[in-house]
Design a protein around this motif. Structure first.
Motif: not given
Length: 334
Positions: A23, A40, A53-58, A60, A272-273
């Motif tokens: 990450d 990534t 959403e969790k996948t889209q965050r990857k 970044k 980040w999390l």
């Protein structure tokens, strides 16, 4: 070494894509210690096109960690092509296709290393992704599905013909998972194939600087990709680069320096999390860090069970004080 229009130094060191590891917080740390190109975590094409959403965050990416490649996996060509277009809009330096992940939930469903059982589909998927995006497209794969299908020399030619700009090869079959020794001889065959002209990146068992230089010299690959050996030990990039440049082994960090590195990673992970997820994410690093310290088991268990940043930092303070004169290493230079 160039990957399309991306210019890297000679024999760059790459941080391998690893789920639940690479990450932004860990990538930034590896960048600090000398990694030349980051990837990534695995990005599911199906989840990406469904806007999970969790996948889209990857997707970044921070400017200070560049260059970065986004790695995609999936089993359906149309979904992978659409996902590649979405990923390209996130502004990475390249798109990487995962044809190497061996875990059952991915490979068993025909994605990742599962594609090694259907080479024509693998090649067609790659071709369509190359045509769909303007960014350089690269591939990461393995020697074959099992010992009876180590077809990487022929497969590499076919992948190159689709227009990819680099190929990373992990020197194991899918059947091996991460067991046994990586077979770099076949990686060398691909690199020394006169038909090949794209960069060939070697991956597997790069656990120390001496081994890294040995493999680089013997097999002539263009770059080295380091995965699991970097977990809990991101300074491995600095170690290897120093040895490649000087022929001298770099003095390893002492435990207090290692503690501060872990603390920095922990802080970034929480930022980040969030605290709970950030700590859970760090447990893989904490479990491997400080390997070899004597009488460490009780403190290690307490650290891995900690639920708050304060508790983890208390354990780190104790490690720093108790082992102040010890050197950090998880690998001997054999």
């Amino acid at each position: 070494m160039n990957i399309g229009n991306l210019k890297l130094r000679k024999h760059p060191l790459l941080l391998a894509p690893m789920e639940d590891v690479t990450d932004p917080s860990f990538r930034l740390l590896c960048k600090k210690y000398g990694a030349d190109l980051m990837y990534t975590e695995f990005v599911s094409a199906d989840a990406l096109i469904r806007s999970i959403e969790k996948t889209q965050r990857k997707l970044k990416i921070f400017d200070e960690e560049r260059p970065v490649g986004i790695q995609l996996y999936g089993k359906e060509i149309d979904a992978m092509v659409e996902a590649a277009k979405i990923a390209a809009e996130a502004g990475p330096e390249l798109i990487d296709i995962n044809f190497g992940c061996p875990v059952k939930k991915i490979a068993g469903k025909g994605a990742g290393a599962g594609m090694l059982r259907d080479i024509p589909k693998m090649v067609e998927m790659t071709r369509q992704i190359v045509e769909a995006v303007e960014l350089p497209v690269t591939v990461k794969t393995r020697l074959g599905w099992d010992d009876s299908s180590k077809e990487i020399v022929e497969v590499a030619e076919k992948l190159q013909d689709t227009g990819i700009k680099a190929l990373t090869i992990h020197g194991r079959t899918r059947a091996q998972m991460y067991n046994g020794e990586a077979d770099w001889s076949l990686i060398g065959e691909v690199k020394n194939n006169p038909r090949m002209h794209i960069p060939i990146i070697g991956n597997g068992d790069l656990t120390n600087p001496v081994k890294a230089k040995k493999y680089l010299d013997k097999y002539g690959v263009d770059a080295l990709m380091i995965g699991r050996p970097s977990i809990g030990r991101p300074w491995i990039f600095k170690e290897i680069r120093h040895y490649l440049d000087t022929g001298e082994l770099l003095e390893l960090p002492k435990i207090p320096e290692h503690v501060e590195m872990i603390r920095e990673n922990l802080s970034s992970s929480i930022e980040w999390l969030g605290e709970r997820r950030g700590i859970l994410h760090m447990r893989r690093h904490l479990a491997i860090s400080f390997k070899g310290l004597r009488n460490f088991r009780e403190l290690k268990i307490r650290m891995l069970r900690a639920d708050t940043a304060e508790e983890v930092n208390q354990c780190l303070d104790e490690i720093k004080e108790r082992y102040a004169d010890c050197v950090s290493t998880v690998e001997t230079y054999e």
